[in-house]
Design a protein around this motif. Structure first.
Motif, PDB file in Angstrom:
ATOM      1  N   GLU A 119       0.923  -0.951   0.196  1.00  9.24           N
ATOM      2  CA  GLU A 119      -0.023   0.375  -0.145  1.00  9.24           C
ATOM      3  C   GLU A 119       0.649   1.098  -0.207  1.00  9.24           C
ATOM      4  O   GLU A 119       0.367   2.390  -0.446  1.00  9.24           O
ATOM      5  N   ARG A 120       1.855   1.149   0.728  1.00 11.82           N
ATOM      6  CA  ARG A 120       2.970   2.655   0.922  1.00 11.82           C
ATOM      7  C   ARG A 120       3.313   2.073  -0.564  1.00 11.82           C
ATOM      8  O   ARG A 120       4.138   2.409  -1.555  1.00 11.82           O
ATOM      9  N   LEU A 121       3.590   4.223  -0.519  1.00 11.91           N
ATOM     10  CA  LEU A 121       4.317   5.115  -1.672  1.00 11.91           C
ATOM     11  C   LEU A 121       3.210   5.297  -2.842  1.00 11.91           C
ATOM     12  O   LEU A 121       3.324   5.241  -4.174  1.00 11.91           O
ATOM     13  N   SER A 122       2.166   4.237  -2.631  1.00  6.01           N
ATOM     14  CA  SER A 122       1.200   4.030  -4.427  1.00  6.01           C
ATOM     15  C   SER A 122       0.178   4.670  -4.340  1.00  6.01           C
ATOM     16  O   SER A 122      -0.929   4.568  -5.662  1.00  6.01           O
ATOM     17  N   ASP A 123       0.038   5.494  -3.722  1.00  4.26           N
ATOM     18  CA  ASP A 123      -1.947   6.706  -3.671  1.00  4.26           C
ATOM     19  C   ASP A 123      -0.992   7.985  -3.452  1.00  4.26           C
ATOM     20  O   ASP A 123      -0.171   8.332  -2.053  1.00  4.26           O
ATOM     21  N   VAL A 124      -0.837   8.371  -4.466  1.00  2.53           N
ATOM     22  CA  VAL A 124       0.005  10.063  -4.497  1.00  2.53           C
ATOM     23  C   VAL A 124      -0.972  10.929  -3.387  1.00  2.53           C
ATOM     24  O   VAL A 124      -0.216  11.213  -3.033  1.00  2.53           O
ATOM     25  N   GLY A 125      -1.938  11.169  -3.763  1.00  2.00           N
ATOM     26  CA  GLY A 125      -2.519  11.803  -2.626  1.00  2.00           C
ATOM     27  C   GLY A 125      -2.260  11.463  -1.080  1.00  2.00           C
ATOM     28  O   GLY A 125      -2.587  12.339  -0.438  1.00  2.00           O
ATOM     29  N   LYS A 126      -2.362  10.237  -0.918  1.00  4.26           N
ATOM     30  CA  LYS A 126      -2.048   9.685   0.899  1.00  4.26           C
ATOM     31  C   LYS A 126      -0.880  10.176   1.297  1.00  4.26           C
ATOM     32  O   LYS A 126       0.043  11.032   2.031  1.00  4.26           O
ATOM     33  N   VAL A 127       0.380  10.223  -0.104  1.00  2.00           N
ATOM     34  CA  VAL A 127       1.821  10.668   0.020  1.00  2.00           C
ATOM     35  C   VAL A 127       1.564  11.731   0.661  1.00  2.00           C
ATOM     36  O   VAL A 127       2.272  12.536   2.053  1.00  2.00           O
ATOM     37  N   GLU A 128       0.964  12.701  -0.299  1.00  2.00           N
ATOM     38  CA  GLU A 128       0.761  14.078  -0.293  1.00  2.00           C
ATOM     39  C   GLU A 128       0.722  15.089   1.053  1.00  2.00           C
ATOM     40  O   GLU A 128       0.916  15.673   2.245  1.00  2.00           O
ATOM     41  N   LYS A 129      -0.669  14.065   1.406  1.00  2.00           N
ATOM     42  CA  LYS A 129      -1.277  14.403   2.931  1.00  2.00           C
ATOM     43  C   LYS A 129      -0.626  14.292   3.765  1.00  2.00           C
ATOM     44  O   LYS A 129      -0.763  14.763   4.841  1.00  2.00           O
ATOM     45  N   TRP A 130       0.036  12.904   4.312  1.00  2.00           N
ATOM     46  CA  TRP A 130       0.698  12.695   5.198  1.00  2.00           C
ATOM     47  C   TRP A 130       2.232  13.644   5.156  1.00  2.00           C
ATOM     48  O   TRP A 130       2.429  13.491   6.094  1.00  2.00           O
ATOM     49  N   PHE A 131       2.342  14.170   3.931  1.00  2.00           N
ATOM     50  CA  PHE A 131       4.157  14.511   4.271  1.00  2.00           C
ATOM     51  C   PHE A 131       3.269  16.121   4.878  1.00  2.00           C
ATOM     52  O   PHE A 131       3.809  16.585   5.640  1.00  2.00           O
ATOM     53  N   LYS A 132       2.610  16.701   4.525  1.00  2.00           N
ATOM     54  CA  LYS A 132       1.812  18.164   4.532  1.00  2.00           C
ATOM     55  C   LYS A 132       2.034  17.935   6.381  1.00  2.00           C
ATOM     56  O   LYS A 132       2.304  18.749   6.799  1.00  2.00           O
ATOM     57  N   ARG A 133       1.067  16.903   6.996  1.00  2.00           N
ATOM     58  CA  ARG A 133       0.690  16.907   8.765  1.00  2.00           C
ATOM     59  C   ARG A 133       1.753  16.326   8.842  1.00  2.00           C
ATOM     60  O   ARG A 133       2.312  17.031   9.991  1.00  2.00           O
ATOM     61  N   ASN A 134       2.477  15.421   8.630  1.00  2.00           N
ATOM     62  CA  ASN A 134       3.731  14.530   9.313  1.00  2.00           C
ATOM     63  C   ASN A 134       4.435  15.597   9.558  1.00  2.00           C
ATOM     64  O   ASN A 134       5.667  15.869  10.468  1.00  2.00           O
ATOM     65  N   CYS A 135       5.116  17.049   8.407  1.00  2.00           N
ATOM     66  CA  CYS A 135       6.322  17.957   7.996  1.00  2.00           C
ATOM     67  C   CYS A 135       5.688  18.752   9.133  1.00  2.00           C
ATOM     68  O   CYS A 135       6.296  19.512  10.076  1.00  2.00           O
ATOM     69  N   LYS A 136       4.735  18.925   9.352  1.00  2.00           N
ATOM     70  CA  LYS A 136       4.095  20.369  10.608  1.00  2.00           C
ATOM     71  C   LYS A 136       3.890  19.387  11.578  1.00  2.00           C
ATOM     72  O   LYS A 136       4.259  20.184  12.870  1.00  2.00           O
ATOM     73  N   SER A 137       3.688  18.364  12.786  1.00  2.00           N
ATOM     74  CA  SER A 137       3.549  18.259  13.663  1.00  2.00           C
ATOM     75  C   SER A 137       5.087  17.379  13.744  1.00  2.00           C
ATOM     76  O   SER A 137       5.638  17.859  14.879  1.00  2.00           O
ATOM     77  N   VAL A 138       5.926  17.386  12.861  1.00  2.00           N
ATOM     78  CA  VAL A 138       7.855  16.912  13.573  1.00  2.00           C
ATOM     79  C   VAL A 138       8.600  18.923  12.941  1.00  2.00           C
ATOM     80  O   VAL A 138       9.071  19.151  14.082  1.00  2.00           O
ATOM     81  N   TRP A 139       7.944  19.767  11.860  1.00  2.00           N
ATOM     82  CA  TRP A 139       8.750  20.510  12.033  1.00  2.00           C
ATOM     83  C   TRP A 139       8.046  21.558  12.435  1.00  2.00           C
ATOM     84  O   TRP A 139       8.910  23.201  11.978  1.00  2.00           O
ATOM     85  N   ASN A 140       6.808  21.523  12.252  1.00  2.00           N
ATOM     86  CA  ASN A 140       5.936  23.096  12.168  1.00  2.00           C
ATOM     87  C   ASN A 140       5.929  23.723  11.071  1.00  2.00           C
ATOM     88  O   ASN A 140       5.812  25.206  11.161  1.00  2.00           O
ATOM     89  N   ARG A 141       5.998  23.114   9.832  1.00  2.00           N
ATOM     90  CA  ARG A 141       6.465  23.634   8.637  1.00  2.00           C
ATOM     91  C   ARG A 141       6.086  22.785   7.687  1.00  2.00           C
ATOM     92  O   ARG A 141       6.302  21.784   8.394  1.00  2.00           O
TER      93      ARG A 141
END
Lengths: 191, 138
Positions: free
Chosen positions: B99-121
Motif C-alpha cells: 500500500e505504501r507509496l502507491s497513492d499520490v494523494g496519501k503521500v502528499e496528505k501525510w507529508f503535509k500533516r507529519n512535516c507540520k507535526s515534526v517540523w512545525n512547517r
C-alpha cells in the motif's frame, strides 16, 4: 412450493426472535423502548461521510461515534485540525467538509440524540475540553480503571483513544457495554 | 540535458545492479506514483534527490522535538506506533507493505500533516524528494 413456504416460516420465526430479543434488551436497559431498539446500543449513522470519516480519523484513533459529542464541539474540533490536540490533522477542504457535515448531522444534539451514547455529551457540564475522553460521562464510566497501569503503561492499550483495545470491534459500532470489556494483560473486567 | 529524475533512475538502477543485496523492486503502482511525485517536486524546484539526505532527514529531530522515527520506529519493515494515541502504524517499507507509496494523494496528505507535526512547517520539495527517494529503496 414447499421450499418457499418453509423459507417464509423461517423468516417469520426470525422476525419473532428479533422482536423478542429487542424487547428484552430494551427492558434490561435504562432508556425507553424505541430509543433502545433504534438507537440504544450502537447507533445508526445517517447521511454521507461515514466511510470517509472512518478512513481519515481512525488512522490515529477510534473514529468516535458522532453522538458522543455535541454539534458545537464537533464544529470546533473540525475547524482546528491544524492543531488537533498538538498534532496536525489537516484534511483536503472537500474531505473536511464531508466529515464535518456528517458529524454535525449525527451529533449528540441532532440525529444522534436517539442514541444512548448521546447522553454522555448532553449530560456533561462543559469543562472547556474538546476531548471525548474528558467528558464527565466518559470519566465516570472509567473511574475504576487504573489509568497508568491499565492504559498508559499497558503495551497493548497506551491511550484512552484506543477504545477497541478493550472494547473490541464493538467500539466501532458504538457498543461499549461493560460485559464485553477485556483489558489486555489484565484479568477479565468484572464490576 | 538529462533531468534529475533520469539521473536518479540511473543511479538507482546501477545501485541495484552493483549491490550485493538487491532491494525488492517497487510494484507498478508504487513506481508510478513515486515517479509522478518526484516529477512534481522537480517542477517545484527540488534539487536532485539524495537517498542519503533522505535517510538523514528521517532521523533528524524537527522543531517540535521529534523525528519521523518517533511514530514510525527505527525498522521500517516493522509496524510503528503513534507517539500520542499509541495507534499501530503499518510498516512504511514499500518492500513489505504494497500500500505504501502507491497513492499520490496519501503521500502528499501525510507529508503535509507529519512535516507540520515534526517540523512545525511544511517540508520543502527537496526534502520531500529526498525522503521519498530513500523510502522507495526500503
Amino acid at each position: 412450493m414447499q421450499t418457499a413456504n418453509m423459507t417464509n416460516n423461517i423468516k417469520k420465526l426470525s422476525l419473532i426472535t428479533l422482536v423478542v430479543a429487542a424487547s428484552s434488551t430494551a427492558m434490561a436497559s435504562d432508556g425507553g423502548f424505541f430509543s433502545n431498539v433504534f438507537g440504544g446500543n450502537g447507533y445508526q449513522p445517517t447521511g454521507q461521510g461515514q466511510e470517509i470519516y472512518q478512513e481519515e480519523c481512525s488512522a490515529c484513533h477510534l473514529a468516535y461515534p458522532a453522538p458522543l459529542q455535541t454539534k458545537d464541539k464537533w464544529l470546533k474540533i473540525m475547524s482546528s485540525l491544524d492543531d488537533h490536540f498538538g498534532d496536525n490533522a489537516e484534511l483536503a477542504a472537500e474531505t473536511q467538509k464531508t466529515i464535518t457535515d456528517y458529524l454535525i448531522a449525527n451529533a449528540a444534539d441532532t440525529n444522534g440524540e436517539s442514541s444512548k451514547l448521546s447522553k454522555f455529551a448532553r449530560r456533561s457540564r462543559d469543562n472547556g475540553s474538546l476531548r471525548i475522553t474528558d467528558l464527565e460521562g466518559f470519566k465516570r464510566k472509567h473511574d475504576e480503571i487504573d489509568k497508568m497501569r491499565m492504559v498508559v503503561n499497558n503495551p497493548d492499550v497506551g491511550s484512552f483513544s484506543q477504545c477497541s483495545a478493550c472494547h473490541g470491534d464493538n467500539a466501532q459500532k458504538g457498543i461499549f457495554d461493560e460485559d464485553t470489556v477485556k483489558i489486555p494483560n489484565f484479568a477479565r473486567w468484572d464490576d | 540535458m538529462m533531468t534529475w529524475s533520469k539521473k536518479l533512475f540511473i543511479t538507482l538502477t546501477s545501485t541495484l545492479v552493483t549491490s550485493a543485496v538487491v532491494a525488492t523492486p517497487l510494484t507498478a503502482p508504487q513506481q508510478t506514483s513515486v515517479d509522478q511525485l518526484l516529477k512534481s517536486y522537480q517542477a517545484q524546484g527540488a534539487s536532485t534527490p539524495s537517498i542519503t539526505a533522505g535517510a538523514e532527514f528521517w532521523q533528524t529531530k524537527g522543531d517540535n522535538g521529534i523525528a519521523c522515527t518517533a511514530c514510525h520506529g527505527q525498522d521500517l519493515t516493522q509496524a510503528g506506533k503513534h507517539i500520542k494515541t499509541k495507534r499501530a502504524i503499518e510498516a512504511m517499507a514499500p518492500s513489505v507493505n504494497p500500500e505504501r507509496l502507491s497513492d499520490v494523494g496519501k503521500v502528499e496528505k501525510w507529508f503535509k500533516r507529519n512535516c507540520k507535526s515534526v517540523w512545525n512547517r511544511e517540508c520543502t520539495a527537496t526534502e520531500k524528494a529526498n525522503v521519498l527517494a530513500w523510502l522507495a529503496t526500503q
